[in-house]
Design a protein around this motif. Structure first.
Motif, short mmCIF file in Angstrom:
data_model
loop_
_atom_site.label_atom_id
_atom_site.label_comp_id
_atom_site.label_asym_id
_atom_site.label_seq_id
_atom_site.Cartn_x
_atom_site.Cartn_y
_atom_site.Cartn_z
N ALA A 71 0.84 -1.21 0.00
CA ALA A 71 0.00 0.00 0.00
C ALA A 71 0.87 1.25 0.00
O ALA A 71 0.59 2.22 -0.71
CB ALA A 71 -0.92 -0.01 1.22
N GLU B 59 2.32 1.84 -3.46
CA GLU B 59 1.32 2.38 -4.41
C GLU B 59 1.06 3.86 -4.14
O GLU B 59 0.99 4.67 -5.06
CB GLU B 59 0.02 1.57 -4.31
CG GLU B 59 0.16 0.22 -4.99
CD GLU B 59 -0.98 -0.75 -4.62
OE1 GLU B 59 -0.87 -1.92 -5.01
OE2 GLU B 59 -1.93 -0.33 -3.92
N ILE B 60 0.94 4.20 -2.87
CA ILE B 60 0.69 5.61 -2.52
C ILE B 60 1.86 6.47 -2.99
O ILE B 60 1.68 7.53 -3.61
CB ILE B 60 0.51 5.77 -0.98
CG1 ILE B 60 -0.80 5.16 -0.54
CG2 ILE B 60 0.60 7.23 -0.56
CD1 ILE B 60 -0.99 5.11 0.97
N ARG C 17 1.92 6.94 -6.72
CA ARG C 17 0.88 7.88 -7.15
C ARG C 17 1.31 9.32 -6.88
O ARG C 17 1.20 10.19 -7.74
CB ARG C 17 -0.41 7.61 -6.37
CG ARG C 17 -1.45 6.82 -7.15
CD ARG C 17 -2.86 6.99 -6.61
NE ARG C 17 -3.04 6.98 -5.18
CZ ARG C 17 -3.15 5.88 -4.42
NH1 ARG C 17 -3.05 4.69 -4.97
NH2 ARG C 17 -3.36 5.96 -3.12
N SER D 35 -7.06 15.81 9.08
CA SER D 35 -7.33 14.40 9.39
C SER D 35 -6.96 14.08 10.84
O SER D 35 -7.63 13.27 11.50
CB SER D 35 -6.51 13.47 8.50
OG SER D 35 -6.78 13.73 7.15
N GLU E 29 -2.41 10.09 2.91
CA GLU E 29 -3.10 9.14 2.02
C GLU E 29 -3.45 7.86 2.78
O GLU E 29 -4.54 7.31 2.63
CB GLU E 29 -2.20 8.79 0.83
CG GLU E 29 -2.07 9.88 -0.19
CD GLU E 29 -3.35 10.08 -0.98
OE1 GLU E 29 -3.91 9.08 -1.46
OE2 GLU E 29 -3.80 11.24 -1.10
N ALA E 30 -2.49 7.38 3.58
CA ALA E 30 -2.72 6.13 4.32
C ALA E 30 -3.87 6.30 5.31
O ALA E 30 -4.66 5.38 5.52
CB ALA E 30 -1.44 5.71 5.05
N THR F 110 -6.44 8.65 5.01
CA THR F 110 -7.74 8.93 4.38
C THR F 110 -8.23 7.74 3.56
O THR F 110 -9.43 7.64 3.32
CB THR F 110 -7.67 10.20 3.50
OG1 THR F 110 -6.53 10.09 2.65
CG2 THR F 110 -7.55 11.46 4.32
N THR F 111 -7.32 6.84 3.14
CA THR F 111 -7.79 5.66 2.42
C THR F 111 -8.07 4.50 3.39
O THR F 111 -8.38 3.40 2.95
CB THR F 111 -6.76 5.21 1.35
OG1 THR F 111 -5.49 5.07 2.00
CG2 THR F 111 -6.64 6.22 0.23
N GLY F 112 -7.92 4.75 4.68
CA GLY F 112 -8.32 3.75 5.68
C GLY F 112 -7.25 2.69 5.97
O GLY F 112 -7.51 1.73 6.70
N ILE F 113 -6.04 2.87 5.42
CA ILE F 113 -5.01 1.84 5.60
C ILE F 113 -4.56 1.75 7.06
O ILE F 113 -4.35 0.66 7.59
CB ILE F 113 -3.80 2.13 4.67
CG1 ILE F 113 -4.21 1.81 3.24
CG2 ILE F 113 -2.57 1.32 5.06
CD1 ILE F 113 -3.34 2.45 2.20
N SER G 63 -7.61 0.22 9.17
CA SER G 63 -7.95 -1.18 8.86
C SER G 63 -6.81 -2.12 9.27
O SER G 63 -7.03 -3.31 9.47
CB SER G 63 -8.27 -1.35 7.37
OG SER G 63 -7.13 -1.05 6.62
#
Ligand SMILES: Cc1ncc(COP(=O)(O)O)c(C=O)c1O
Length: 413
Positions: A50, A53-54, A57, A81, A290-291, A293-296, A299
């Protein structure tokens, strides 16, 4: 040859090295060492894919802000956040009182810099996080220890200590505490104790520095957010500077942490941070944002809790099987550490040579105290090694303990 000693400031000459970092450097030279010394997270729990990928991007975007200098307080969307993260912990924060720091370690140092003049009293629970002791000592604080009970700091003792220091005309700058799964003891301060502490701080007009990197890593079904609710959540008067970090829940190499402080204190911290680093690494902040706000981050928490609990169980079971009543520790309900007492007559500093020869390491209790201490105490971190390595390390430790006991019994004949 240049004599550098004469060129150092008094503060520079007396800087103290971190005992844990020093231990890490010794350990790195020993092949096949099982290290129970460093309180590092398990590398297999980093969300590698993850994060790749972030990062791809972000860099592919060629947005200038991704690699440009950023604001000293931090990347604004990340701060927004963090305000939401604080709400999940029961704390009403705002973008005006929240600052991103380069690790909580920087936050501790900066808070110390704006509150403490050389000779001022900085109160610490004993034992206390060695990195805070080092930071406060390096800015000239007079570190004064306060006893800890099973449910947190001993408030009667705290009160006596403050009265004594003030009666001797010393300024008490703040009390530093780590209420959730403390480093090194693993202890959890009870919620009633937190309320009592806050009331006491108001009565005695003392600021609190609340350090909370481990609050999200609780183990038992019966332990949860209602037990780890920060002291800051009840802070109506603005007495608490709260620090937390992504080091244990995402990755410490990103060096992204934050603090929430009363606005007047936050403003000073921003100013002192300008001189320290201009801003925290912007790419790191963007990755963490990003980690988040994308829920990484969220989770991943159940898996972190499960795996660290498993490691803790394995270490506790192995110690029990190998050493039985020869070693004792309070059962931690979260975090990364066991705070163990070696057998009668042991000196953890002296025993370290034998432990290292057996290829196992720990941090001696002495690193976490500012005055007298029980020489049998050690901090054993179960967070980084794999389960099989924990078992192997405990076997080595047990064998070194038995050898030491054999030597002690022959030398006392
Ligand atoms: C209690 C405590 N505070 C602060 C820190 C520093 O964390 P960071 O990586 O965010 O600088 C640590 C790291 O182990 C810690 O245990």
């Amino acid at each position: 040859m240049t004599d550098y000693e004469q060129h150092f400031s008094r503060a520079g000459a007396h800087l103290q090295e971190s005992a844990i970092r020093k231990m890490g450097a010794v350990g790195a030279r020993i092949p096949d060492l099982v290290s129970f010394a460093a309180g590092s997270p398990a590398p297999d729990l980093f969300p590698w894919t993850a994060l790749r990928e972030i990062t791809d991007r972000l860099l592919e975007s060629r947005e200038p802000g991704v690699l440009q200098y950023g604001g000293t307080r931090g990347y604004r969307p990340l701060i927004e956040s963090l305000v939401e993260v604080m709400a999940t912990r029961g704390v009403r924060a705002s973008v005006d009182d929240t600052i991103v720091t380069t690790g909580s370690q920087q936050g501790i140092d900066l808070v110390g810099r704006i509150l403490v003049d050389p000779g001022d009293v900085l109160l610490v629970e004993l034992p206390a996080y060695a990195g805070a002791i080092t930071a406060f000592r390096n800015i000239g604080a007079r570190l004064v220890g306060v006893r800890q009970e099973a449910d947190g700091v001993d408030i009667d003792h705290l009160d006596r200590v403050v009265q004594r220091e003030r009666s001797e005309r010393r300024r008490v700058a703040a009390l530093y505490v780590t209420p959730n799964f403390q480093n090194p003891t693993g202890l959890l301060m009870s919620q009633p104790k937190r309320r009592l502490l806050l009331d006491w701080a108001a009565r005695r007009d003392v600021l609190l520095i609340e350090d909370d990197p481990y609050g999200a890593i609780y183990f038992d079904e019966e332990t949860g957010p209602s037990d780890t609710r920060p002291i800051k959540a009840g802070d109506e008067e603005g007495r608490v500077v709260y620090l937390s970090s992504f080091s244990k829940t995402l990755a410490p190499g990103l060096r992204v942490a934050w603090l929430v402080a009363p606005v007047a204190i936050a403003g000073k911290i921003e100013t002192v941070k300008q001189a320290a680093d201009l801003c925290t690494g912007v790419l790191d902040q963007r990755i963490v944002h990003e980690a988040l706000t994308t829920g990484i981050v969220t989770s991943g928490l159940p898996e972190l809790r499960r795996r660290y609990r498993e490691k803790c169980d394995v270490m506790e079971r192995a110690l029990g099987q190998e050493l039985g009543p020869l070693i004792a520790w309070p059962h931690p309900r979260g975090g990364f550490f066991l705070w163990a007492t070696l057998p009668e007559g042991f000196d953890a500093d002296r025993f370290l040579t034998r432990a290292l020869a057996a290829k196992v390491s720990y941090v001696t209790g002495s690193a976490f105290f500012v005055d007298e201490f029980d020489p049998r105490l050690v901090r054993l971190s179960f967070s980084a090694p794999a389960v099989e390595r924990i078992e192997e390390g405990v076997r080595r430790l047990a064998s070194a303990i038995r050898d030491e006991m054999a030597v002690m019994s022959t030398s006392s004949l």
